[in-house]
Motif scaffolding. Structure first.
Motif, PDB file in Angstrom:
ATOM      1  N   UNK A   1       0.824  -1.206   0.000  1.00  0.00           N
ATOM      2  CA  UNK A   1       0.000   0.000   0.000  1.00  0.00           C
ATOM      3  C   UNK A   1       0.862   1.262   0.000  1.00  0.00           C
ATOM      4  N   UNK A   2       1.927   1.257   0.768  1.00  0.00           N
ATOM      5  CA  UNK A   2       2.825   2.410   0.799  1.00  0.00           C
ATOM      6  C   UNK A   2       3.410   2.690  -0.584  1.00  0.00           C
ATOM      7  N   UNK A   3       3.627   1.626  -1.353  1.00  0.00           N
ATOM      8  CA  UNK A   3       4.182   1.781  -2.700  1.00  0.00           C
ATOM      9  C   UNK A   3       3.138   2.212  -3.727  1.00  0.00           C
ATOM     10  N   UNK A   4       1.851   1.992  -3.430  1.00  0.00           N
ATOM     11  CA  UNK A   4       0.787   2.262  -4.395  1.00  0.00           C
ATOM     12  C   UNK A   4       0.111   3.623  -4.210  1.00  0.00           C
ATOM     13  N   UNK A   5       0.278   4.220  -3.037  1.00  0.00           N
ATOM     14  CA  UNK A   5      -0.430   5.463  -2.735  1.00  0.00           C
ATOM     15  C   UNK A   5       0.473   6.666  -2.984  1.00  0.00           C
ATOM     16  N   UNK A   6      -0.088   7.717  -3.511  1.00  0.00           N
ATOM     17  CA  UNK A   6       0.665   8.937  -3.841  1.00  0.00           C
ATOM     18  C   UNK A   6       1.266   9.547  -2.567  1.00  0.00           C
TER      19      UNK A   6
ATOM     20  N   UNK B   1      -3.001   3.582  -6.418  1.00  0.00           N
ATOM     21  CA  UNK B   1      -4.263   4.013  -5.828  1.00  0.00           C
ATOM     22  C   UNK B   1      -4.368   5.522  -5.978  1.00  0.00           C
ATOM     23  N   UNK B   2      -4.800   5.926  -7.159  1.00  0.00           N
ATOM     24  CA  UNK B   2      -5.032   7.333  -7.456  1.00  0.00           C
ATOM     25  C   UNK B   2      -6.128   7.436  -8.504  1.00  0.00           C
ATOM     26  N   UNK B   3      -6.683   8.626  -8.654  1.00  0.00           N
ATOM     27  CA  UNK B   3      -7.911   8.809  -9.439  1.00  0.00           C
ATOM     28  C   UNK B   3      -7.797   8.347 -10.884  1.00  0.00           C
ATOM     29  N   UNK B   4      -6.652   8.495 -11.492  1.00  0.00           N
ATOM     30  CA  UNK B   4      -6.498   8.158 -12.900  1.00  0.00           C
ATOM     31  C   UNK B   4      -6.704   6.658 -13.161  1.00  0.00           C
ATOM     32  N   UNK B   5      -6.549   5.834 -12.152  1.00  0.00           N
ATOM     33  CA  UNK B   5      -6.675   4.384 -12.318  1.00  0.00           C
ATOM     34  C   UNK B   5      -8.033   3.843 -11.881  1.00  0.00           C
ATOM     35  N   UNK B   6      -8.943   4.707 -11.461  1.00  0.00           N
ATOM     36  CA  UNK B   6     -10.258   4.263 -11.006  1.00  0.00           C
ATOM     37  C   UNK B   6     -11.127   3.967 -12.222  1.00  0.00           C
TER      38      UNK B   6
END
Length: 307
Positions: free
Chosen positions: A146-151, A277-282
């Motif tokens: 998660x630390x690697x995936x979140x901005x 985990x950021x808006x562009x990938x939703x």
């Protein structure tokens, strides 16, 4: 329930050494459009569960049996008993478990939700007893993912960092790690927590947080429908049932904070399949909704930590 084809039926009968008088049917859930490698084995004097599993899952059920034995205050935990394990001709492991006849939590009555909290607290207390030789904490690897995936420096990252700081000081127990409403069965006066293939070490509120995150409190409520009022009954009876050893570390206020943190964390887990985990990938309405809820919960966590 789903009937088996003759060939599959005979294979399972040979595996368990059961004769032609034994009926074997397969579990399925039409609402979720799923068929499980789980079977009901029954005749006049016999009712068992046969479940395709793994060596790790066998160890999980052995751990549950151990927890029940070492805690004299909990003569009976609301979990299936591992009766034996089998290996078929292909080397696949199968678990033979005790059977609990009941409906899942989606159809439960009011008093059942209070009982869920009571029984879940008993399980937590048993798992916390002298730390009960808990297995290695595998959640640490997920934390790093998660630390690697979140901005960096985002609201979600700030919320996760606060969660992690709280995580390492929280009481640890043995958890189901997938306690959805479909994995809690009930009948009048009794409940059973099933499906322990992901059993592992976690916080004392991990299972409760996951249960609430996947109800009207949060995600996919149309499928896992449990109202806020019913969820609150579980929360109150759970805290009341916690042992003095845990409650001495966690006041009710601290418990509610821990639970809010855990529900936020469950939202992050539901987004972990994304590249980032950021808006562009939703890419779906569901992921967008979960992301928005996660941000809102993170903001509350940040605000509360600043008070």
């Amino acid at each position: 329930m789903r009937k088996l084809k003759p060939e599959g039926l005979q294979q399972l009968r040979r595996l368990g050494g059961w004769d032609e008088t034994v009926m074997i049917t397969q579990f399925s859930d039409p609402q979720l459009e799923k068929t499980y490698e789980v079977f009901l084995v029954e005749d006049r004097n016999l009712q068992l569960i046969l479940k395709r599993g793994t060596v790790e899952e066998i160890r999980v059920y052995q751990k549950l049996n151990y927890l029940e034995q070492i805690d004299s205050a909990n003569h009976s935990l609301a979990v299936p008993r591992l009766l034996k394990n089998l290996v078929d001709e292909s080397g696949v492991h199968w678990l033979v478990l005790s059977y609990f006849r009941g409906e899942d939590l989606r159809s439960a009555s009011d008093e059942t939700f209070t009982l869920v909290g009571v029984e879940l607290a008993k399980l937590v207390n048993a798992g916390y007893l002298r730390n009960a030789n808990l297995p290695q904490d595998k959640n640490i690897q997920m934390h790093q993912r998660l630390l690697n995936k979140i901005v960096p420096n985002s609201v979600l990252m700030q919320g996760l960092q606060i969660y992690l700081s709280n995580y390492y000081s929280s009481p640890k127990v043995f958890t189901n790690d997938d306690l959805l409403p479909i994995n809690i069965l009930w009948q009048p006066g009794a409940v059973s927590f099933i499906d322990w293939e992901y059993g592992r070490t976690g916080t004392y509120v991990a299972d409760l947080g996951r249960l609430l995150a996947f109800t009207e409190f949060g995600m996919r409520s149309a499928i896992y429908s449990v109202s806020k009022n019913d969820g609150q009954q579980v929360v109150d009876s759970f805290y009341e049932g916690l042992s003095d050893a845990i409650r001495s570390q966690r006041s009710y206020c601290a418990f509610r904070r821990d639970l809010a943190f855990e529900i936020f964390y469950q939202h992050l887990l539901a987004l972990c399949h994304l590249p980032q985990i950021e808006k562009v990938y939703l890419d779906t309405a569901e992921s967008q909704r979960i992301f928005q809820q996660a941000e809102a919960k993170a903001e509350k966590i940040i605000t509360s930590s600043q008070l």
